[in-house]
Motif scaffolding. Structure first.
Motif, PDB file in Angstrom:
ATOM      1  N   MET A   1       0.820  -1.193   0.000  1.00  0.00           N
ATOM      2  CA  MET A   1       0.000   0.000   0.000  1.00  0.00           C
ATOM      3  C   MET A   1       0.864   1.256   0.000  1.00  0.00           C
ATOM      4  O   MET A   1       0.499   2.258  -0.593  1.00  0.00           O
ATOM      5  CB  MET A   1      -0.924  -0.039   1.220  1.00  0.00           C
ATOM      6  CG  MET A   1      -1.983   1.000   1.193  1.00  0.00           C
ATOM      7  SD  MET A   1      -3.140   0.644  -0.128  1.00  0.00           S
ATOM      8  CE  MET A   1      -4.329   1.883   0.140  1.00  0.00           C
ATOM      9  N   GLN A   2       2.003   1.190   0.661  1.00  0.00           N
ATOM     10  CA  GLN A   2       2.916   2.338   0.696  1.00  0.00           C
ATOM     11  C   GLN A   2       3.446   2.644  -0.705  1.00  0.00           C
ATOM     12  O   GLN A   2       3.614   3.811  -1.056  1.00  0.00           O
ATOM     13  CB  GLN A   2       4.066   2.060   1.666  1.00  0.00           C
ATOM     14  CG  GLN A   2       5.037   3.210   1.812  1.00  0.00           C
ATOM     15  CD  GLN A   2       4.391   4.449   2.393  1.00  0.00           C
ATOM     16  OE1 GLN A   2       3.420   4.379   3.145  1.00  0.00           O
ATOM     17  NE2 GLN A   2       4.908   5.599   2.039  1.00  0.00           N
ATOM     18  N   ASP A   3       3.711   1.607  -1.499  1.00  0.00           N
ATOM     19  CA  ASP A   3       4.184   1.827  -2.863  1.00  0.00           C
ATOM     20  C   ASP A   3       3.137   2.550  -3.709  1.00  0.00           C
ATOM     21  O   ASP A   3       3.472   3.372  -4.555  1.00  0.00           O
ATOM     22  CB  ASP A   3       4.546   0.501  -3.532  1.00  0.00           C
ATOM     23  CG  ASP A   3       5.793  -0.126  -2.940  1.00  0.00           C
ATOM     24  OD1 ASP A   3       6.604   0.623  -2.359  1.00  0.00           O
ATOM     25  OD2 ASP A   3       5.936  -1.359  -3.052  1.00  0.00           O
ATOM     26  N   LEU A   4       1.879   2.234  -3.476  1.00  0.00           N
ATOM     27  CA  LEU A   4       0.801   2.898  -4.218  1.00  0.00           C
ATOM     28  C   LEU A   4       0.805   4.392  -3.931  1.00  0.00           C
ATOM     29  O   LEU A   4       0.769   5.204  -4.855  1.00  0.00           O
ATOM     30  CB  LEU A   4      -0.552   2.290  -3.842  1.00  0.00           C
ATOM     31  CG  LEU A   4      -1.755   3.033  -4.418  1.00  0.00           C
ATOM     32  CD1 LEU A   4      -1.826   2.861  -5.910  1.00  0.00           C
ATOM     33  CD2 LEU A   4      -3.023   2.563  -3.748  1.00  0.00           C
ATOM     34  N   TRP A   5       0.853   4.780  -2.675  1.00  0.00           N
ATOM     35  CA  TRP A   5       0.821   6.207  -2.337  1.00  0.00           C
ATOM     36  C   TRP A   5       2.101   6.905  -2.768  1.00  0.00           C
ATOM     37  O   TRP A   5       2.076   8.094  -3.111  1.00  0.00           O
ATOM     38  CB  TRP A   5       0.573   6.405  -0.849  1.00  0.00           C
ATOM     39  CG  TRP A   5      -0.808   5.985  -0.473  1.00  0.00           C
ATOM     40  CD1 TRP A   5      -1.154   4.954   0.324  1.00  0.00           C
ATOM     41  CD2 TRP A   5      -2.026   6.567  -0.943  1.00  0.00           C
ATOM     42  NE1 TRP A   5      -2.519   4.848   0.398  1.00  0.00           N
ATOM     43  CE2 TRP A   5      -3.089   5.831  -0.378  1.00  0.00           C
ATOM     44  CE3 TRP A   5      -2.332   7.625  -1.781  1.00  0.00           C
ATOM     45  CZ2 TRP A   5      -4.413   6.137  -0.629  1.00  0.00           C
ATOM     46  CZ3 TRP A   5      -3.657   7.920  -2.021  1.00  0.00           C
ATOM     47  CH2 TRP A   5      -4.676   7.182  -1.450  1.00  0.00           C
ATOM     48  N   ASN A   6       3.197   6.190  -2.767  1.00  0.00           N
ATOM     49  CA  ASN A   6       4.455   6.756  -3.256  1.00  0.00           C
ATOM     50  C   ASN A   6       4.337   7.071  -4.742  1.00  0.00           C
ATOM     51  O   ASN A   6       4.780   8.118  -5.208  1.00  0.00           O
ATOM     52  CB  ASN A   6       5.605   5.787  -2.983  1.00  0.00           C
ATOM     53  CG  ASN A   6       6.946   6.396  -3.287  1.00  0.00           C
ATOM     54  OD1 ASN A   6       7.082   7.600  -3.394  1.00  0.00           O
ATOM     55  ND2 ASN A   6       7.939   5.545  -3.421  1.00  0.00           N
ATOM     56  N   THR A   7       3.717   6.172  -5.491  1.00  0.00           N
ATOM     57  CA  THR A   7       3.544   6.371  -6.923  1.00  0.00           C
ATOM     58  C   THR A   7       2.529   7.475  -7.196  1.00  0.00           C
ATOM     59  O   THR A   7       2.743   8.334  -8.057  1.00  0.00           O
ATOM     60  CB  THR A   7       3.081   5.058  -7.586  1.00  0.00           C
ATOM     61  OG1 THR A   7       4.039   4.042  -7.305  1.00  0.00           O
ATOM     62  CG2 THR A   7       2.939   5.224  -9.077  1.00  0.00           C
ATOM     63  N   VAL A   8       1.431   7.474  -6.471  1.00  0.00           N
ATOM     64  CA  VAL A   8       0.385   8.484  -6.675  1.00  0.00           C
ATOM     65  C   VAL A   8       0.912   9.873  -6.340  1.00  0.00           C
ATOM     66  O   VAL A   8       0.544  10.859  -6.987  1.00  0.00           O
ATOM     67  CB  VAL A   8      -0.862   8.140  -5.843  1.00  0.00           C
ATOM     68  CG1 VAL A   8      -1.855   9.280  -5.819  1.00  0.00           C
ATOM     69  CG2 VAL A   8      -1.512   6.876  -6.375  1.00  0.00           C
ATOM     70  N   SER A   9       1.785   9.988  -5.356  1.00  0.00           N
ATOM     71  CA  SER A   9       2.308  11.298  -4.971  1.00  0.00           C
ATOM     72  C   SER A   9       3.229  11.892  -6.029  1.00  0.00           C
ATOM     73  O   SER A   9       3.502  13.089  -6.006  1.00  0.00           O
ATOM     74  CB  SER A   9       3.048  11.200  -3.638  1.00  0.00           C
ATOM     75  OG  SER A   9       4.227  10.442  -3.790  1.00  0.00           O
ATOM     76  N   LYS A  10       3.695  11.105  -6.971  1.00  0.00           N
ATOM     77  CA  LYS A  10       4.570  11.613  -8.030  1.00  0.00           C
ATOM     78  C   LYS A  10       3.790  12.244  -9.185  1.00  0.00           C
ATOM     79  O   LYS A  10       4.347  12.971  -9.987  1.00  0.00           O
ATOM     80  CB  LYS A  10       5.431  10.481  -8.581  1.00  0.00           C
ATOM     81  CG  LYS A  10       6.446   9.965  -7.583  1.00  0.00           C
ATOM     82  CD  LYS A  10       7.262   8.844  -8.158  1.00  0.00           C
ATOM     83  CE  LYS A  10       8.211   8.279  -7.115  1.00  0.00           C
ATOM     84  NZ  LYS A  10       9.003   7.169  -7.632  1.00  0.00           N
ATOM     85  N   TYR A  11       2.500  11.985  -9.295  1.00  0.00           N
ATOM     86  CA  TYR A  11       1.712  12.481 -10.415  1.00  0.00           C
ATOM     87  C   TYR A  11       1.601  14.003 -10.469  1.00  0.00           C
ATOM     88  O   TYR A  11       1.680  14.564 -11.554  1.00  0.00           O
ATOM     89  CB  TYR A  11       0.335  11.831 -10.442  1.00  0.00           C
ATOM     90  CG  TYR A  11       0.377  10.434 -11.005  1.00  0.00           C
ATOM     91  CD1 TYR A  11       0.785  10.212 -12.305  1.00  0.00           C
ATOM     92  CD2 TYR A  11       0.033   9.350 -10.223  1.00  0.00           C
ATOM     93  CE1 TYR A  11       0.836   8.926 -12.822  1.00  0.00           C
ATOM     94  CE2 TYR A  11       0.084   8.063 -10.727  1.00  0.00           C
ATOM     95  CZ  TYR A  11       0.482   7.860 -12.033  1.00  0.00           C
ATOM     96  OH  TYR A  11       0.541   6.605 -12.528  1.00  0.00           O
TER      97      TYR A  11
END
Length: 64
Positions: A1-11
């Motif tokens: 789940m942490q990887d998802l938010w890490n990826t979403v925060s880059k958008y």
């Protein structure tokens, strides 16, 4: 789940970079025109007139 938010925060950074790149790409052909004072005044006047037209149109449409 942490990887998802890490990826979403880059958008947002991606979108901001994309917008800056498109603006720079669109304005690059106008750079040589700004070297001559006569064409520089015309280009700047065109942008000011376009911005004023856009502003007045939106104000009239929105009733502001």
């Amino acid at each position: 789940m942490q990887d998802l938010w890490n990826t979403v925060s880059k958008y947002p950074r991606l979108v901001a970079g994309l917008m800056v790149g498109v603006i720079l790409f669109a304005l690059a052909p106008l750079a040589p025109l700004l070297k001559n004072p006569v064409t520089a005044v015309a280009v700047i006047g065109f942008f000011v007139a376009g911005f004023a037209f856009f502003t007045f149109t939106l104000r009239a449409m929105l009733g502001i």
